[in-house]
Scaffold this motif. Structure first.
Motif, PDB file in Angstrom:
ATOM      1  N   THR A 106       0.705  -1.251  -0.075  1.00  0.00           N
ATOM      2  CA  THR A 106      -0.058  -0.108  -0.016  1.00  0.00           C
ATOM      3  C   THR A 106       0.921   1.220  -0.150  1.00  0.00           C
ATOM      4  N   PRO A 107       1.877   1.349   0.819  1.00  0.00           N
ATOM      5  CA  PRO A 107       2.565   2.523   0.739  1.00  0.00           C
ATOM      6  C   PRO A 107       3.397   2.789  -0.689  1.00  0.00           C
ATOM      7  N   ARG A 109       2.195   1.767  -3.605  1.00  0.00           N
ATOM      8  CA  ARG A 109       1.096   2.267  -4.388  1.00  0.00           C
ATOM      9  C   ARG A 109       0.695   3.580  -4.006  1.00  0.00           C
ATOM     10  N   GLU A 110       0.475   3.923  -2.978  1.00  0.00           N
ATOM     11  CA  GLU A 110       0.608   5.354  -2.448  1.00  0.00           C
ATOM     12  C   GLU A 110       1.330   6.550  -3.051  1.00  0.00           C
ATOM     13  N   ALA A 113       0.826   7.004  -6.616  1.00  0.00           N
ATOM     14  CA  ALA A 113      -0.272   7.882  -6.801  1.00  0.00           C
ATOM     15  C   ALA A 113      -0.105   9.277  -6.668  1.00  0.00           C
ATOM     16  N   VAL A 114       0.782   9.559  -5.681  1.00  0.00           N
ATOM     17  CA  VAL A 114       1.467  10.939  -5.379  1.00  0.00           C
ATOM     18  C   VAL A 114       2.102  11.292  -6.462  1.00  0.00           C
ATOM     19  N   ARG A 207      -5.048   3.960  -4.918  1.00  0.00           N
ATOM     20  CA  ARG A 207      -5.338   4.243  -3.361  1.00  0.00           C
ATOM     21  C   ARG A 207      -6.649   3.233  -3.149  1.00  0.00           C
TER      22      ARG A 207
END
Length: 301
Positions: A106-107, A109-110, A113-114, A207
């Motif tokens: 998850t981190p 992928r975040e 995304a950012v 996200r």
């Protein structure tokens, strides 16, 4: 029958010849000092007419040259913006492909995304590129920007504010006009169909747990193809502008040569003529000195 010649008639004739010689010498001196054959239209009415026509052609050529230079600057600005856009979109695609790895947590992928949201902002800035205060992707619009974003909505709303049908053109020849802007709505899309909204969708998918952003690759590739197609079109138009600049430079040189042949003096010839005229004038002065100074003593001798 013998015509009667008096002193008065001789004096008048001598003074008239002196005046003619002096006038000719003054005319030669004026031409030499100015460097021009024609200083007033009466010097050569036909030549003056041709000279005015050629000067008119020079003014037209100069205006076309300014138009071509301005058009080339517009197209160069667009080309630079689109090159940057293609690089940005290629980076976005790489990130989307990278996100397809099932091993990403998850981190990670975040973080992707950012970065994609940052690239979206860069694309928006490129879409609002300006040249001399004019937006190059907004046609003749005076809105100041080609795209606006309403961040109060979720997701943000993107709107094209340009006039895509009202193109910016520059005339570079009597019968040649070239478009020098680009249609931002066609390149970047509008509203929910824009590339900015697409990147927001990709970021949102990243996200979302289990979301697959690679499903947007086809849409992303379609947008990328549109950018590359427009790059080719801009390059073709810029080539036309550059060719027009070359033709205008050659035409300007030809016109300058023709104008020089009409109005510029042959300095060596003028110097020779002036020297000969000065000798003639000095001789005329010497002859006049003997004619114009008879006295009573001359008659008594």
């Amino acid at each position: 029958m013998i015509n009667r010649v008096t002193h008065q008639s001789v004096q008048r004739s001598t003074l008239a010849n002196l005046q003619l010689n002096l006038s000719t010498m003054a005319d030669l001196q004026a031409k030499m000092s100015s460097g021009k054959k024609i200083n007033v239209p009466s010097d050569d009415p036909a030549g003056a007419s041709d000279m005015l026509r050629l000067r008119g052609e020079q003014r037209v050529q100069n205006q076309y040259k300014r138009n071509a230079d301005d058009g080339n600057a517009w197209l160069t600005t667009i080309d630079s913006a689109l090159q940057t856009t293609s690089t940005t979109m290629r980076r976005v695609r790489d990130l989307v492909v990278q996100s397809g790895s099932g091993a990403m947590n998850t981190p990670a992928r975040e973080a992707i995304a950012v970065e994609i949201e940052g690239l979206r902002d860069e694309l928006l800035q490129q879409a609002n590129t300006t040249y001399l205060g004019r937006t190059v992707f907004a046609g003749t619009s005076d809105a100041g920007v080609a795209f606006t974003v309403d961040s109060t909505t979720t997701p943000p709303t993107y709107s094209f504010t340009g006039a895509g049908s009202a193109t910016v053109e520059r005339r570079v020849a009597d019968a040649t006009t070239i478009r020098v802007d680009a249609d931002g709505a066609k390149i970047y899309g509008d509203g929910a169909q824009s590339v900015f909204a697409l990147l927001d969708t990709i970021a949102a998918t990243l996200r979302t747990p289990g979301g697959d952003a690679t499903a947007q690759l086809n849409t992303l590739d379609s947008r990328f193809e549109t950018v590359l197609t427009e790059l080719s079109a801009v390059g073709a138009r810029q080539t036309r502008v550059i060719n027009a600049q070359t033709n205008l430079a050659e035409s300007a040189q030809t016109t300058k040569t023709q104008l020089s042949a009409i109005e510029d003096i042959d300095l060596a010839e003028i110097i020779l003529q002036l020297g000969m005229q000065e000798v003639a004038y000095q001789g005329a002065l010497g002859a006049a000195a003997k004619v114009l100074q008879p006295s009573l003593m001359d008659y008594l001798r």
